[in-house]
Design an enzyme around this catalytic site. Sequence first.
Site, PDB file in Angstrom:
ATOM      1  CB  VAL A 128      -0.979   0.036   1.202  1.00  0.00           C
ATOM      2  CG1 VAL A 128      -1.932  -1.135   1.148  1.00  0.00           C
ATOM      3  CG2 VAL A 128      -0.232   0.073   2.521  1.00  0.00           C
ATOM      4  CD  GLU A 129       4.510   2.328   3.386  1.00  0.00           C
ATOM      5  OE1 GLU A 129       5.457   3.139   3.321  1.00  0.00           O
ATOM      6  OE2 GLU A 129       4.372   1.530   4.329  1.00  0.00           O
ATOM      7  CG  MET A 130       7.146   3.570  -2.230  1.00  0.00           C
ATOM      8  SD  MET A 130       8.833   3.887  -1.690  1.00  0.00           S
ATOM      9  CE  MET A 130       9.502   4.692  -3.142  1.00  0.00           C
TER      10      MET A 130
END
Length: 345
Positions: A128-130
């Site tokens: 859910v980030e990079m």
Amino acid sequence: MKAKSFGYIVIASSLAGLPTLGQAEWQALPEQAPVPADNPMSAAKIELGKTLYFDPRLSSTGTVSCNSCHNVMLGGDDNRDVSMGVHGKTGNRNAPTVWNSAFNASQFWDGRAADLEEQAKGPVTNPVEMAMKDLDTAIEAIRAIPGYEPMFTQAFGPDSVSEDNMARAIAAYERTLITPNSPYDRYVKGDREALTAQQLRGMEAFKQAGCVSCHSGPAFNGADLARDGGGLFMKFPLFTDNPYVERYDFMADQGRAEATGKAADEYMWKVPTLRNVALTAPYFHNGSVKTLDEAVRVMAKTQLNQELSEQQVEDIVAFLGALTGEFPEQSLPRLPGTPGFTIIQ
């Protein structure tokens, strides 16, 4: 972990008029961060790390960089309750500030990363980030950008493009993100005019309320009290019989236990820095508290079981504002290009 290992400047509490902390002492923030022996600083390494820090091509969509959530043009975070990653995905925790993170005894809210080098790898593959498939995929992307290889060579030597060196470079840049010489720092170094009367009252109220039992040391993060090198962890909320716990949904996340799987770590959190805290709203691990004065009330009740007067709250907020330091000038790096092609899928 002792304060000495961080190279702290310790200011004797016997200075006239300075509130005392009993056995502890008010400490100024050093102008340089501690540097590990296996990752010495160099101008080339810092420049490489800065470039990687700002490069969104370390994310699967080419849209999210380290700076997206930890904005060095702000207070080192993004002023959101929780950060937004690729495709607009969000997690459940507030982005900690990157400023002065080099003085943390561990990284992330749950302390699951021992240092900045380990922390730098986490968001790259977080879905859910990079959201890179894995670190090998991230390194393949870096290798595909022609301008990066000479930068790695200058920083680490030939054939040095690797996930470890990527993390070492980013960590080296982050160790330059120090904000010393706040009004508080100037005061404890002897400038008796650096703090206002209200800030001095707030400093004393901060001590008398018991805030210093956790928020101690130069970074006000308890790193000088770290146990086993992992940081200072405290249960939050400690007192749950109050309306704040339900209002701000503090029990939804079990904290360090979600990383360790240990019942003893339920609702244990790393003590965050209070440096530049006036710039990093919203507050707490879930970003649920929007203002600093409310955060002070919440902490007093949930951790100390105290009801502060409005005057005490205002004074403590004023003191916390005196922890805003001087930010070194930041310039955006020129990212190496991909002439005639793109690596974004």
